[in-house]
Each structure stands twice: as structure tokens, then as C-alpha cells.
Design a protein around this motif. Sequence first.
Motif, mmCIF file in Angstrom:
data_model
loop_
_atom_site.group_PDB
_atom_site.id
_atom_site.type_symbol
_atom_site.label_atom_id
_atom_site.label_comp_id
_atom_site.label_asym_id
_atom_site.label_seq_id
_atom_site.Cartn_x
_atom_site.Cartn_y
_atom_site.Cartn_z
ATOM 1 N N ARG A 160 0.815 -1.224 0.000
ATOM 2 C CA ARG A 160 0.000 0.000 0.000
ATOM 3 C C ARG A 160 0.849 1.275 0.000
ATOM 4 N NH1 ARG A 160 -2.564 -0.152 6.072
ATOM 5 N NH2 ARG A 160 -0.581 -0.368 7.145
ATOM 6 N N TYR A 161 2.137 1.149 0.311
ATOM 7 C CA TYR A 161 3.004 2.316 0.344
ATOM 8 C C TYR A 161 3.769 2.534 -0.955
ATOM 9 C CZ TYR A 161 2.130 1.651 5.305
ATOM 10 O OH TYR A 161 1.517 1.482 6.523
ATOM 11 N N ASP A 162 4.012 1.446 -1.695
ATOM 12 C CA ASP A 162 4.849 1.537 -2.891
ATOM 13 C C ASP A 162 4.403 0.476 -3.899
ATOM 14 O OD1 ASP A 162 6.847 1.755 -4.796
ATOM 15 O OD2 ASP A 162 8.463 1.093 -3.469
ATOM 16 N N ASP A 163 3.790 0.914 -4.999
ATOM 17 C CA ASP A 163 3.285 -0.049 -5.991
ATOM 18 C C ASP A 163 4.397 -0.634 -6.863
ATOM 19 O OD1 ASP A 163 3.766 2.297 -7.433
ATOM 20 O OD2 ASP A 163 1.976 2.090 -8.686
ATOM 21 N N LYS A 164 5.644 -0.183 -6.651
ATOM 22 C CA LYS A 164 6.786 -0.736 -7.385
ATOM 23 C C LYS A 164 7.735 -1.492 -6.447
ATOM 24 C CE LYS A 164 6.586 2.897 -10.870
ATOM 25 N NZ LYS A 164 5.177 2.950 -10.707
ATOM 26 N N ALA A 165 7.232 -1.892 -5.286
ATOM 27 C CA ALA A 165 8.057 -2.516 -4.249
ATOM 28 C C ALA A 165 8.688 -3.824 -4.721
ATOM 29 C CB ALA A 165 7.224 -2.768 -2.998
#
Length: 137
Positions: free
Chosen positions: A75-80
Motif C-alpha cells: 500500500r506504500y509503494d506499488d513498485k516494491a
Amino acid sequence: RSDDRMGDEIVSKEKAELVGAINTGGLDKIIEPLVKEIHLFDTFVAGTTHLEDKSVLDAIGDGDELTLRREEDNRYDDKAILIYNEDKKKLGYVPEKDNVIFSRLMDAGKLLKGRINGIEKKGSFTKIKIGIYLVDF
């Protein structure tokens, strides 16, 4: 016709050798000379202070191979991009500021991996320097 049979025998023999290598676990020996690792970037592992199992930090060393895997629901980084040690334990993430191109490569089906190239302990904090490599065939 005898030339055709001889050609078929050679192909059959090569297939048998390949099947034998696969069945005995020797496939890596066949593929290994074809694999190239292309160094793309040096960075560090982010998120080590938030690990649930910090024992993973004691089990790593210089030169260790790392697995990189896209994280689907972050939810914090869609490229994690998650980073795992050789024992498949979570070590952290590729830093968000560095992951745009790597996530695009991985989403396009490219295989990336990491390798530890430095560990610095600063009090309770462990900074893990890594290289990121494109595995090409």
C-alpha cells in the motif's frame, strides 16, 4: 536414407544426453556457460529496522546471493521489490527511490538478483550494501 537415419541417431543421442542431465540434476552445468550476469546498480537494503525476524541479519555475509521478487500488494509503494536471503527469509526492500526501472524490468519478465557487497553495523542498525544484476541467457 542411411544419411537420414544417421542424423536421427545423432539427434536422439543428444536428446538422451539432455534428458539424462535433467534427470541427474546436471542441467545447471549445461545452462551455466550460457548465463550472464550484468551488473546494473549498487544500492542498499531498505527496511531492515522493520523486520519481524531480525535473526536474518546475523545469517548473512559478503558475497551472499539474494533473491529479488516483486511485492504485489504494497500500500506504500506499488513498485516494491522484496529482497530475500539464500534461506528465503525476508531481508528488506530495494529502496523506493531506486526501484522504478527494476520493477519495470521485472514486470516485463526479466530476472534480477542481488549480491551483498558490504555490511556495516552501526549500533543497532545494519546497513547492507548490495549490487543488483540482470540475469541474461
